[in-house]
Design a protein around this motif. Sequence first.
Motif, PDB file in Angstrom:
ATOM      1  N   PRO A 167      37.489  44.607  41.450  1.00 53.22           N
ATOM      2  CA  PRO A 167      37.792  43.288  41.309  1.00 53.22           C
ATOM      3  C   PRO A 167      39.162  42.939  40.606  1.00 53.22           C
ATOM      4  CG  PRO A 167      36.063  43.715  39.876  1.00 53.22           C
ATOM      5  CD  PRO A 167      36.061  44.710  40.845  1.00 53.22           C
ATOM      6  N   ASP A 168      39.474  44.160  39.879  1.00 49.89           N
ATOM      7  CA  ASP A 168      40.881  44.179  38.910  1.00 49.89           C
ATOM      8  C   ASP A 168      41.889  44.332  40.044  1.00 49.89           C
ATOM      9  OD1 ASP A 168      40.213  43.553  36.381  1.00 49.89           O
ATOM     10  OD2 ASP A 168      38.948  45.354  36.437  1.00 49.89           O
ATOM     11  N   ALA A 169      41.651  45.439  40.975  1.00 53.15           N
ATOM     12  CA  ALA A 169      42.834  45.743  41.833  1.00 53.15           C
ATOM     13  C   ALA A 169      43.187  44.680  42.771  1.00 53.15           C
ATOM     14  CB  ALA A 169      42.447  47.190  42.582  1.00 53.15           C
ATOM     15  N   HIS A 170      42.007  44.096  43.269  1.00 48.84           N
ATOM     16  CA  HIS A 170      42.184  43.098  44.434  1.00 48.84           C
ATOM     17  C   HIS A 170      42.699  41.704  43.925  1.00 48.84           C
ATOM     18  CE1 HIS A 170      39.421  44.818  47.550  1.00 48.84           C
ATOM     19  NE2 HIS A 170      40.035  45.617  47.301  1.00 48.84           N
TER      20      HIS A 170
ATOM     21  N   TYR B 111      39.244  32.827  41.655  1.00 54.82           N
ATOM     22  CA  TYR B 111      39.082  32.842  43.043  1.00 54.82           C
ATOM     23  C   TYR B 111      39.535  34.042  43.546  1.00 54.82           C
ATOM     24  CZ  TYR B 111      43.752  30.758  43.513  1.00 54.82           C
ATOM     25  OH  TYR B 111      45.229  30.602  43.397  1.00 54.82           O
ATOM     26  N   LYS B 112      40.167  34.838  43.423  1.00 52.94           N
ATOM     27  CA  LYS B 112      40.780  36.079  43.884  1.00 52.94           C
ATOM     28  C   LYS B 112      39.767  37.179  43.460  1.00 52.94           C
ATOM     29  CE  LYS B 112      44.609  37.613  44.675  1.00 52.94           C
ATOM     30  NZ  LYS B 112      45.958  38.305  44.572  1.00 52.94           N
ATOM     31  N   ARG B 113      39.194  37.070  42.381  1.00 54.34           N
ATOM     32  CA  ARG B 113      38.113  38.028  41.947  1.00 54.34           C
ATOM     33  C   ARG B 113      36.630  37.672  42.508  1.00 54.34           C
ATOM     34  NH1 ARG B 113      39.153  41.075  37.100  1.00 54.34           N
ATOM     35  NH2 ARG B 113      37.012  41.254  36.975  1.00 54.34           N
ATOM     36  N   MET B 114      36.539  36.390  42.841  1.00 55.42           N
ATOM     37  CA  MET B 114      35.488  35.896  43.694  1.00 55.42           C
ATOM     38  C   MET B 114      35.498  36.500  45.040  1.00 55.42           C
ATOM     39  SD  MET B 114      34.642  31.970  44.675  1.00 55.42           S
ATOM     40  CE  MET B 114      36.020  31.869  46.051  1.00 55.42           C
TER      41      MET B 114
END
Length: 552
Positions: free
Chosen positions: A285-288, A352-355
Motif C-alpha cells: 500500500p505504501d509503494a503503490h 483512494y490510492k491505498r484502497m
Amino acid sequence: MPHLAAGATSSALLLAAPAVVPLVAAGMYALIGLRASPPVAVVPPARRAVAALPAGEAPVLVAEAPGPEPVVVRHPGAWATLVSPAVILVCGGLLAAAVRYGGALSAYSGLLRADALTAWMLLVVGAVALISCGFAPAYMAGEQAAGRATDQSLWHYHALVQAFLAAMCLAVVTANLGVLWVAVEATTIVTAFLVGHRRTRTSVEAAWKYVVICSAGIALAFLGTVLIYYAARQAGIAEAWALDWPTLVARADRLDPAVTRLGITLIVLGFGAKAGLVPLHAWLPDAHSQAPAPVSALMSGVLLSVAFAAILRYRVIANAALGVDFTRVLLTGIALLTLALAAGLLLAQRDYKRMLAYSSMEHMSLIALGTAIGSPLALSAVLLHIAGHGLAKSVAFCASGRILQLTGTVRIGRVRGLLTRAPAPAGAPAPAGAPAPAGAFGLAVVALLAFPPFSLFASELGIARAGFAAGTGLGWVTAAALLLVLIAFAALAARTARMLLGPAPAEARPTGSETTTVWPLALGLAACAALGMATGPLTDLLHAAAQAIGGH
C-alpha cells in the motif's frame, strides 16, 4: 538446412527482443539524461495554508484548491516509450501463434524458452505497459507543471521504466530459475527508485520500506532456489541443467522430498512477498500510493502477476515431487489470510490510492486460491484473472493519478461529485464516447468488482465453480473466500460511490481537454470488456497455458 537455421534465428529474436529492446531504450534514456542540461525554473507546486487551531495544538497543513492548470509542453522523449510495449505485444503475439497448441520454443542453449504461459504473460505485460506508457506523457507533464519533476528527472524516469519492463520480460521468458530470481530482484532495485521519484519524505520512506521488505522476501526465494538446486544435484542432474525448469519438471520425482518441501515453502513466501501476499505484504500500500500513477499501474497490473508466475512455475515441480496436497494447503492458507486482511483494511480505508492497493491484495489472493484448486477450469480462470486485473487496475491507477492532480488530495472524504462536474474530473467534456478520467476510474472499479461484461466476472465465476466442484474441503474454503470478497466488494463500492456521486464542491475548477489521457484508459477498459465476452483467438493459448502449469 537453411530453413532450420532461419527458424532458430527467428526464435532467438522473438525471445530476446522483449527484454533487449526496453533495455536498449533504458540505456539511451539514461545517456541522454546524463547529458541533459540542469533544470531551469519550474512552476511552484500548489500552495498550502496552515489551518487555525486552538492554542497548544500543532498546526495542520491543509491543501488549497489547485490554481488554474498551466499550459505544459510534452517531454520530447515521452511518446518514444511506446516502442517497447509495442515490441513486447508483437513478440507475444507471434510467440502465441507458435506455441498455442502446447509447443515450446527455446534459444541460447535453453536459457530463454517460450511456452503458452510465456506468451500469455508477455501479452499481459505488453498491454498494461501500453496503457501506462500511453498515459505517462500527459501525467508527467502535469507533474512537471506542478514543480514535482524536471526535464532531467523525466529522462531518469523513462530510463527506469524501460529497465523495469526489461526485467519483467526477462523473468517471463527465461527457463533458468536462477535467472528468474535475478530478474525479479532487478525489478525491486529499479522500482525502488521509481517509488521515491518525487523525493518527498513519504515517498522516500515508502521506497525504503519496499526495498527492505521485498529484499527479505527475495532472500527467502534465493534460499529456496539454492535448496532446489541442491536437490537437483543430489538427484544426479548435471550442474548446467540443475535450475532448468523443463529438466526439473521432467525429473521432479527424483528430488529429495524433505529438501524440496522446504525449498518450495521458502520460494512461495519469497516470491509471494513480491506478489503482495501475506506475511510480507506491508510494502504494497505504501509503494503503490507514493509511486507515480503510471508506475503504480505497472506494479499492480503486472509486477505482482510476474512474481506469481514464478510461483506457478515452481508449483509444477512441487506437484510432481510432493503431490498436489502440499502446495494446495500452503496456497490456500496464504490466500485466505491475504483475502481476510485485504477485506478488513478496505473497510477502514480513507485513501483512494491505498484502497486500490488493498484491492490488488484481494485479487492476488483470488489468483492464489484458484492456483490452489488447480483444476483446468481453475487455472484457466487464474490466467484470465491475471489479464483482467492487470487491465482494470492499470486504468484505475492511471485515472486516480489524474484525479489527484486535479483535486490535490488522496483523501476519499475530500473528493465529491466527480461525475457531476463534467465527463472529466472538474474538466470540460471529453470527445464523444471517450471515457474521461473520472468515468474511467468508475468503470475500472466496476470491472474490479467483477461486474459483467468485464473479464473479472468470468474469471471469478470460474474460480468459484472450480472450487465448489473440487470437493467438500475446497468447497468450504471457496464459500469463506466468497464471503470475504463480498465484504471487500461493499467497501470498495461504497467509497468509490462517495467520490463519484453527489453534488460537486463549489470550488471545483474547470480544466482543459482530457484527450491525451483518454485513449489509454478507453483502450484498457475495452480490452477488459472484450476478454469478458469472448477470448476469441486467445482461447487455444489460454487452455495451452493452463496445461503448461499443470491443468491437465
